[in-house]
Enzyme design. Sequence first.
Site, PDB file in Angstrom:
ATOM      1  CB  CYS A  85      -1.000   0.065   0.946  1.00 40.70           C
ATOM      2  SG  CYS A  85      -2.554   1.663   1.110  1.00 40.70           S
ATOM      3  CG  HIS A 177      -3.320  -3.019   3.631  1.00 38.44           C
ATOM      4  ND1 HIS A 177      -2.492  -2.061   4.303  1.00 38.44           N
ATOM      5  CD2 HIS A 177      -3.990  -1.668   2.506  1.00 38.44           C
ATOM      6  CE1 HIS A 177      -2.080  -1.172   4.660  1.00 38.44           C
ATOM      7  NE2 HIS A 177      -3.689  -1.036   3.578  1.00 38.44           N
ATOM      8  CD  GLU A 179      -0.714  -4.762   5.819  1.00 36.34           C
ATOM      9  OE1 GLU A 179      -0.427  -6.162   4.981  1.00 36.34           O
ATOM     10  OE2 GLU A 179      -1.408  -4.134   6.438  1.00 36.34           O
TER      11      GLU A 179
END
Length: 196
Positions: A85, A177, A179
Amino acid sequence: MAGNAAVGVLALQGDVSEHISAFESAIHNLGLSIPVIPVRKAEEIPELVALAIPGGESTTIMRLIDQNGMRDVIKDFEGGIFATCAGMVVAARTLIGETRFIPLDLLDITVNRNAFGRQRESFEADLPITGFDTPFHAIFIRAPIITSAGPDVTALAEIPQGIVAVRKGKKLILSFHPEISHDLRMHEYFLTQVLA
């Protein structure tokens, strides 16, 4: 891999703890033993096997990179780069619609920052990715998009608006994202490429 080299997560701003947790789980899943550390000083970077540049606010991350004397150290880093990002914006060669900072030019990509507008335009999508058997549930939050990539950059995933995942050598750059997706395949894929 050299000695006890660690995976570092640039800990200036953004999704630092989320990346540390995801990398720790991915390393466990792969049966490896590598520490994952937050990185706040330029002198820590050359000792790493890989560096993650997390999502967050790209202008703030870039300002802090420069204030902490990290620009040239990151540009010269020969280990893996995992950027997500805002990390994609920071890693770009060229930015569209952004004049407040000069990106790091880690990869020959042109990036449109905030390509999808404001926070309310954030979305999720089941994204086919080259090399993955099943789609990856990708979370896009004020996401950038790659409008063009150099001939030596491999596009791994695209949506109608443009490219959202690219790789070159030990560098993996994503609009979304991973994560926070609870799917560790992107982190695992990166580690296997870097440690191969």
